[in-house]
Design a protein around this motif. Structure first.
Motif, PDB file in Angstrom:
ATOM      1  N   PRO A   1      -6.495  22.282 -27.637  1.00 57.66           N
ATOM      2  CA  PRO A   1      -5.073  22.606 -27.771  1.00 57.66           C
ATOM      3  C   PRO A   1      -4.500  22.068 -29.067  1.00 57.66           C
ATOM      4  CG  PRO A   1      -5.365  20.774 -26.271  1.00 57.66           C
ATOM      5  CD  PRO A   1      -6.744  21.266 -26.607  1.00 57.66           C
ATOM      6  N   SER A   2      -3.637  22.848 -29.694  1.00 55.40           N
ATOM      7  CA  SER A   2      -2.966  22.377 -30.904  1.00 55.40           C
ATOM      8  C   SER A   2      -1.661  21.673 -30.560  1.00 55.40           C
ATOM      9  CB  SER A   2      -2.678  23.553 -31.848  1.00 55.40           C
ATOM     10  OG  SER A   2      -1.873  24.522 -31.201  1.00 55.40           O
ATOM     11  N   GLY A   3      -1.106  21.978 -29.386  1.00 56.01           N
ATOM     12  CA  GLY A   3       0.151  21.384 -28.970  1.00 56.01           C
ATOM     13  C   GLY A   3      -0.050  20.210 -28.032  1.00 56.01           C
ATOM     14  N   THR A   4       0.899  19.293 -28.041  1.00 56.00           N
ATOM     15  CA  THR A   4       0.842  18.136 -27.159  1.00 56.00           C
ATOM     16  C   THR A   4       1.288  18.527 -25.749  1.00 56.00           C
ATOM     17  OG1 THR A   4       3.106  17.477 -27.653  1.00 56.00           O
ATOM     18  CG2 THR A   4       1.367  16.621 -29.105  1.00 56.00           C
ATOM     19  N   TRP A   5       1.162  17.572 -24.832  1.00 49.54           N
ATOM     20  CA  TRP A   5       1.625  17.795 -23.466  1.00 49.54           C
ATOM     21  C   TRP A   5       3.123  18.097 -23.446  1.00 49.54           C
ATOM     22  CZ3 TRP A   5      -2.023  18.264 -19.855  1.00 49.54           C
ATOM     23  CH2 TRP A   5      -3.258  17.656 -20.074  1.00 49.54           C
ATOM     24  N   SER A   6       3.881  17.346 -24.201  1.00 53.59           N
ATOM     25  CA  SER A   6       5.331  17.568 -24.217  1.00 53.59           C
ATOM     26  C   SER A   6       5.680  18.919 -24.826  1.00 53.59           C
ATOM     27  CB  SER A   6       6.041  16.439 -24.971  1.00 53.59           C
ATOM     28  OG  SER A   6       5.612  16.380 -26.320  1.00 53.59           O
ATOM     29  N   GLN A   7       4.907  19.363 -25.807  1.00 54.19           N
ATOM     30  CA  GLN A   7       5.147  20.684 -26.388  1.00 54.19           C
ATOM     31  C   GLN A   7       4.803  21.792 -25.401  1.00 54.19           C
ATOM     32  OE1 GLN A   7       2.755  20.085 -29.908  1.00 54.19           O
ATOM     33  NE2 GLN A   7       4.543  19.767 -31.206  1.00 54.19           N
ATOM     34  N   ALA A   8       3.748  21.602 -24.633  1.00 56.78           N
ATOM     35  CA  ALA A   8       3.393  22.588 -23.608  1.00 56.78           C
ATOM     36  C   ALA A   8       4.498  22.692 -22.561  1.00 56.78           C
ATOM     37  CB  ALA A   8       2.072  22.203 -22.946  1.00 56.78           C
ATOM     38  N   ARG A   9       5.046  21.546 -22.194  1.00 57.85           N
ATOM     39  CA  ARG A   9       6.136  21.546 -21.222  1.00 57.85           C
ATOM     40  C   ARG A   9       7.377  22.239 -21.791  1.00 57.85           C
ATOM     41  NH1 ARG A   9       8.130  16.225 -17.831  1.00 57.85           N
ATOM     42  NH2 ARG A   9       9.564  17.320 -16.425  1.00 57.85           N
ATOM     43  N   ALA A  10       7.682  21.978 -23.046  1.00 57.70           N
ATOM     44  CA  ALA A  10       8.846  22.595 -23.681  1.00 57.70           C
ATOM     45  C   ALA A  10       8.678  24.103 -23.796  1.00 57.70           C
ATOM     46  CB  ALA A  10       9.088  21.976 -25.049  1.00 57.70           C
ATOM     47  N   THR A  11       7.457  24.546 -24.106  1.00 57.71           N
ATOM     48  CA  THR A  11       7.200  25.984 -24.205  1.00 57.71           C
ATOM     49  C   THR A  11       7.452  26.670 -22.875  1.00 57.71           C
ATOM     50  OG1 THR A  11       5.576  25.712 -25.986  1.00 57.71           O
ATOM     51  CG2 THR A  11       5.429  27.729 -24.674  1.00 57.71           C
ATOM     52  N   ALA A  12       6.955  26.072 -21.802  1.00 52.52           N
ATOM     53  CA  ALA A  12       7.172  26.650 -20.472  1.00 52.52           C
ATOM     54  C   ALA A  12       8.649  26.642 -20.112  1.00 52.52           C
ATOM     55  CB  ALA A  12       6.365  25.874 -19.442  1.00 52.52           C
ATOM     56  N   ARG A  13       9.337  25.554 -20.420  1.00 54.85           N
ATOM     57  CA  ARG A  13      10.767  25.443 -20.101  1.00 54.85           C
ATOM     58  C   ARG A  13      11.582  26.498 -20.829  1.00 54.85           C
ATOM     59  NH1 ARG A  13      12.391  20.467 -22.709  1.00 54.85           N
ATOM     60  NH2 ARG A  13      12.537  21.879 -24.496  1.00 54.85           N
ATOM     61  N   ASP A  14      11.260  26.733 -22.108  1.00 58.38           N
ATOM     62  CA  ASP A  14      12.022  27.689 -22.904  1.00 58.38           C
ATOM     63  C   ASP A  14      11.704  29.132 -22.527  1.00 58.38           C
ATOM     64  OD1 ASP A  14      13.096  25.506 -24.200  1.00 58.38           O
ATOM     65  OD2 ASP A  14      11.793  25.681 -25.965  1.00 58.38           O
ATOM     66  N   ALA A  15      10.424  29.409 -22.281  1.00 58.27           N
ATOM     67  CA  ALA A  15      10.020  30.784 -21.985  1.00 58.27           C
ATOM     68  C   ALA A  15      10.277  31.166 -20.532  1.00 58.27           C
ATOM     69  CB  ALA A  15       8.541  30.978 -22.314  1.00 58.27           C
ATOM     70  N   LEU A  16      10.271  30.166 -19.655  1.00 53.35           N
ATOM     71  CA  LEU A  16      10.394  30.424 -18.224  1.00 53.35           C
ATOM     72  C   LEU A  16      11.478  29.516 -17.640  1.00 53.35           C
ATOM     73  CD1 LEU A  16       6.568  30.318 -17.438  1.00 53.35           C
ATOM     74  CD2 LEU A  16       7.945  32.396 -17.814  1.00 53.35           C
ATOM     75  N   PRO A  17      12.739  29.833 -17.868  1.00 45.76           N
ATOM     76  CA  PRO A  17      13.822  28.990 -17.347  1.00 45.76           C
ATOM     77  C   PRO A  17      13.716  28.819 -15.831  1.00 45.76           C
ATOM     78  CG  PRO A  17      14.675  30.619 -18.897  1.00 45.76           C
ATOM     79  CD  PRO A  17      13.244  30.992 -18.635  1.00 45.76           C
ATOM     80  N   GLY A  18      13.824  27.571 -15.398  1.00 48.37           N
ATOM     81  CA  GLY A  18      13.706  27.288 -13.973  1.00 48.37           C
ATOM     82  C   GLY A  18      12.289  26.989 -13.528  1.00 48.37           C
TER      83      GLY A  18
END
Length: 207
Positions: free
Chosen positions: A163-180
């Motif tokens: 992975p190129s992204g960190t755990w926190s970045q993965a979480r942020a991506t999911a939060r932004d793309a999938l609200p809720g």
């Protein structure tokens, strides 16, 4: 730990198959059409198929796809361009896919083909991002050492990538793309994201 020998994937165990029972348990029993994006050799597809359920596995690597079996169809396609109509599936799953693709595009496509009131499930991992990840890292290492003493690792014939992204970045991506969406960090370097797609009629997701 005591139940590892009776694990459904005791003969094909790794950090992904370890969580396949958890992933499968989050698919509602009434779901009749499931899409597994990045299905590889179809292990998860075969695990969740039922007499009353059709499962479609998608992968861009044709060489990884097995022959079709009862209740399972395999399609060569990209996660960023799924060849299905809007709202086709009652559940969509993705295991270790997002770090191979353009995550935002893949999530948008998964959400598009998911029927209203249905669920998107993502099993993935991230890169170590600093001291905030340290407690999880300690748990990951210790759990892996304990479990690997009892299980022989199986190496599937699928492509790998770090992975190129960190755990926190993965979480942020999911939060932004999938609200809720709900994000949960799991032991042995995995996370689970669960997103219930809103029902069109009342604007709410499933309970």
């Amino acid at each position: 730990m005591r139940g590892l020998r009776s694990h459904p994937f005791a003969a094909r165990w790794n950090h992904n198959t370890h969580y396949f029972p958890l992933l499968a348990s989050r698919i509602p029993a009434t779901t009749d059409r499931v899409l597994d994006v990045g299905c590889g050799d179809g292990t998860f597809c075969r695990f969740v198929t039922r007499d009353e359920r059709r499962v479609v596995g998608v992968d861009i690597d044709a060489s990884a796809l097995p022959a079709e079996s009862a209740g399972v169809q395999y399609v060569i396609a990209s996660a960023e361009a799924l060849p299905f109509a809007d709202g086709t599936f009652g559940a969509v799953t993705m295991t270790m896919v997002l770090h191979h693709v353009e995550a935002e595009h893949a999530l948008a496509e998964a959400a598009r083909v998911l029927a209203p009131g249905s669920v998107l499930l993502i099993l993935g991992y991230g890169r170590y991002g600093g001291w905030r990840d340290a407690p999880h890292e300690v748990r990951d290492v210790l759990t892996h050492r304990l479990v690997s003493r009892r299980m022989r690792a199986w190496d599937p014939p699928t492509a790998r990538a770090e992975p190129s992204g960190t755990w926190s970045q993965a979480r942020a991506t999911a939060r932004d793309a999938l609200p809720g969406s709900r994000y949960r960090r799991l032991a042995m370097w995995r996370y689970l994201v669960e997103w219930p797609k809103a029902r069109q009629s009342d604007g709410t997701g499933p309970a």
